[in-house]
Design a protein around this motif. Structure first.
Motif, mmCIF file in Angstrom:
data_model
loop_
_atom_site.group_PDB
_atom_site.id
_atom_site.type_symbol
_atom_site.label_atom_id
_atom_site.label_comp_id
_atom_site.label_asym_id
_atom_site.label_seq_id
_atom_site.Cartn_x
_atom_site.Cartn_y
_atom_site.Cartn_z
ATOM 1 N N PHE A 43 -4.195 -2.590 -5.118
ATOM 2 C CA PHE A 43 -3.331 -2.501 -6.095
ATOM 3 C C PHE A 43 -2.059 -2.824 -5.369
ATOM 4 O O PHE A 43 -1.007 -3.330 -6.060
ATOM 5 N N GLY A 44 -1.874 -2.375 -4.135
ATOM 6 C CA GLY A 44 -0.838 -2.737 -3.319
ATOM 7 C C GLY A 44 -0.438 -4.263 -3.369
ATOM 8 O O GLY A 44 0.477 -4.654 -3.284
ATOM 9 N N THR A 45 -1.718 -4.977 -2.954
ATOM 10 C CA THR A 45 -1.766 -6.469 -2.906
ATOM 11 C C THR A 45 -1.285 -6.984 -4.084
ATOM 12 O O THR A 45 -0.213 -7.841 -4.088
ATOM 13 N N LEU A 46 -2.108 -6.606 -5.236
ATOM 14 C CA LEU A 46 -1.844 -7.341 -6.518
ATOM 15 C C LEU A 46 -0.467 -6.796 -7.160
ATOM 16 O O LEU A 46 0.204 -7.899 -7.672
ATOM 17 N N MET A 90 0.927 -1.228 0.019
ATOM 18 C CA MET A 90 -0.103 -0.010 0.149
ATOM 19 C C MET A 90 0.841 1.323 -0.004
ATOM 20 O O MET A 90 0.688 2.229 -0.697
ATOM 21 N N ILE A 91 1.956 1.057 0.868
ATOM 22 C CA ILE A 91 2.720 2.309 0.758
ATOM 23 C C ILE A 91 3.408 2.677 -0.532
ATOM 24 O O ILE A 91 3.383 3.677 -1.039
ATOM 25 N N HIS A 92 3.997 1.531 -1.296
ATOM 26 C CA HIS A 92 4.585 1.718 -2.507
ATOM 27 C C HIS A 92 3.630 2.280 -3.627
ATOM 28 O O HIS A 92 3.944 3.028 -4.296
ATOM 29 N N TRP A 93 2.328 1.762 -3.487
ATOM 30 C CA TRP A 93 1.207 2.075 -4.529
ATOM 31 C C TRP A 93 0.953 3.552 -4.279
ATOM 32 O O TRP A 93 0.751 4.250 -5.209
ATOM 33 N N ALA A 94 1.003 3.972 -3.045
ATOM 34 C CA ALA A 94 0.363 5.268 -2.875
ATOM 35 C C ALA A 94 1.460 6.339 -3.492
ATOM 36 O O ALA A 94 1.127 7.303 -3.811
ATOM 37 N N GLY A 95 2.703 5.734 -2.956
ATOM 38 C CA GLY A 95 3.838 6.591 -3.296
ATOM 39 C C GLY A 95 3.933 6.693 -5.035
ATOM 40 O O GLY A 95 4.345 7.956 -5.634
ATOM 41 N N TYR A 96 3.630 5.473 -5.617
ATOM 42 C CA TYR A 96 3.701 5.387 -6.965
ATOM 43 C C TYR A 96 2.683 6.321 -7.850
ATOM 44 O O TYR A 96 3.003 7.048 -8.820
#
Length: 492
Positions: free
Chosen positions: A122-125, A103-109
């Motif tokens: 999306f962070g999980t997938l 979740m942290i990576h996807w939020a930053g992305y």
């Protein structure tokens, strides 16, 4: 004494069914049988002996001592194992921490809020699932090969952790001693091979997704600085096949693939209880000890470039720098396994990187630049004016740091100029017009620049001559750096 004699006779009968015994020695907790063997059947018969003794809680160990082959037999204490509930609890916890990291990576992305259904999904997938797939497949390789060699092994114990990974990986516990060098090599190398088979397509998919949905790097580094991950040779090769634009954010799946390659390299270091240590012990026997200590020396040396290697070297030493022998340390490897074992060195070279991660420090800096020549740093300037005029002096401010900066500007008029009626005010422009102030305020992204105007009021009574005015600036958040330049005003 009678019980001991009966036990010796019982164990002797079992050993004697597979190997002729010509001498027996008894020491506390250990029976030693000197046997004659046939090289063509040695490995098979010893494995049959092991399988017969295991349910009886006896452990046979085949050694070569002074040219004689000796089977040592010792009683194995009754072991108790945790239920699979612990495996399940750790798995659930690791899924949770890895999903949170995703979740942290996807939020930053995507530059969106952390807590939303989109970041969760999306962070999980795109991060948690591919990363856990790599780690689970790695451990399944060990487990599968252990079962194939009839070596009892636990299910994987996943280890939860903090972001950016959310996990320290997983381990399986061998509940039986490794029977021979063939099994040692097969079990040791299966994990890296299985994991790499998944890590390569994950990395390739990550490269593709990075290119398809290319997002430019943010202008500013976050408050805590940043991290840059350096690619190993295999990563660079995949990137040459699936190129990505320069200066874009890495997709979270690409980061998961990078982690998979790094974990493969880490496990293949030929030291201690790592997979590489198993492989080295199977290939080189007792001589693998030298390779283990040599690898530790290399890690400590590389620790001066990347401190993490020193920590890893210390952990290897704490867990044991040397590798215990298998039960049958006499029978060697066939050519096929020697080739497969040697491939571990190739995988290590392809996946290893000397400095895997580096910190991007926060840099707070700016420069004054000339309006007419904005590439030229401004340290001194001059111009001529007449008395009783208003002069608009323009200059540029450039953010040369890597964070968003709030810069406060000020002027320094000497006492005589103030007494004579001089004034210097910064012009702040906005949609409705402009505002004058004794201080100027500028907010700039990294590498950003803006044009500033200083409105100078020259009084009617200003005498002809040169007047000095200092313009200074400082980053408000830190109080540094503080920079200034001198302005010489020539009144005609």
């Amino acid at each position: 004494m009678e019980e001991l004699s009966a036990e010796i006779e019982h164990v002797s009968r079992i050993v004697g069914r597979y190997f002729p015994i010509y001498e027996t020695r008894v020491t506390p907790n250990l029976f030693s049988f000197f046997v004659r063997t046939d090289e063509t059947t040695l490995e098979t018969k010893f494995d049959q002996l092991r399988m017969e003794m295991t349910p009886l809680r006896y452990v046979p160990i085949l050694t070569l001592e002074n040219g004689e082959q000796v089977i040592h037999v010792q009683k194995r204490p009754k072991a108790t194992y945790r239920s699979t509930n612990m495996n399940l609890i750790l798995l659930v916890a690791t899924i949770g921490t890895t999903v949170f990291a995703g979740m942290i990576h996807w939020a930053g992305y995507e530059g969106i809020p952390l807590y939303s259904l989109k970041t969760l999904a999306f962070g999980t997938l795109f991060f948690a699932f591919p990363l856990l797939a790599i780690l689970a497949t790695h451990e399944f390789g060990h487990y599968y090969m252990a079962r194939k060699h009839k070596v009892a092994a636990s299910l994987p114990f996943f280890i939860p952790s903090f972001p950016p990974l959310g996990t320290f990986g997983a381990v399986i516990s061998m509940r039986d001693p490794i029977p021979n060098r063939k099994a040692l090599l097969d079990i040791g190398i299966a994990g890296p091979i299985f994991g790499l088979i998944v890590a390569i397509p994950v990395t390739a998919i990550g490269l593709y997704l990075t290119g398809v949905g290319a997002r430019p790097l943010p202008a500013n580094i976050g408050e805590g600085g940043g991290l840059v991950f350096f690619p190993p040779i295999l990563f660079q090769f995949l990137e040459s096949v699936i190129p990505v634009p320069h200066g874009v954010l890495s997709h979270p799946t690409l980061f998961a693939g990078w982690v998979g390659l790094f974990v493969t390299a880490l496990n293949l270091i030929p030291a201690g209880q790592l997979d590489g240590g198993h492989i080295a012990r199977a290939l080189f026997g007792k001589k693998a000890t030298y390779l283990s200590y040599g690898s530790l020396l290399v890690l400590f040396t590389l620790g001066f470039l990347y401190f993490g290697w020193m920590i890893i070297a210390l952990l290897i030493m704490l867990l044991g720098a040397t590798h215990p022998p298998p039960l049958n340390d006499v029978t060697g490897l066939d050519l096929k396994r020697k080739v497969v074992g040697s491939s571990a060195a190739v995988m290590l070279v392809l996946c290893f990187v000397i400095v895997p991660v580096a910190q991007i420090p926060i840099i707070s800096d700016f420069e004054f630049r000339e309006a007419d020549e904005p590439w030229q740093e401004l340290t001194y300037d001059n111009f001529s004016v007449s008395a009783n005029t208003v002069y608009n002096y323009s200059f540029f401010i450039n953010n040369t740091g890597n964070i968003r900066e709030n810069i406060t500007l000020a002027t320094n008029l000497n006492r005589s100029m103030i007494r004579d009626g001089w004034d210097a005010l910064f012009v702040m422009k906005y949609k409705g017009g402009e505002l004058e102030g004794m201080e100027g305020y500028v907010e700039l992204n990294a590498s950003g620049e803006t044009n500033m105007t200083l409105r100078i009021y020259i009084p009617a009574g200003a005498s002809p001559g040169n007047y000095s005015l200092e313009i200074s600036g400082v980053v408000r958040e830190f109080g540094f750096p503080e920079k200034s330049f001198e302005l010489i005003i020539r009144v005609q």
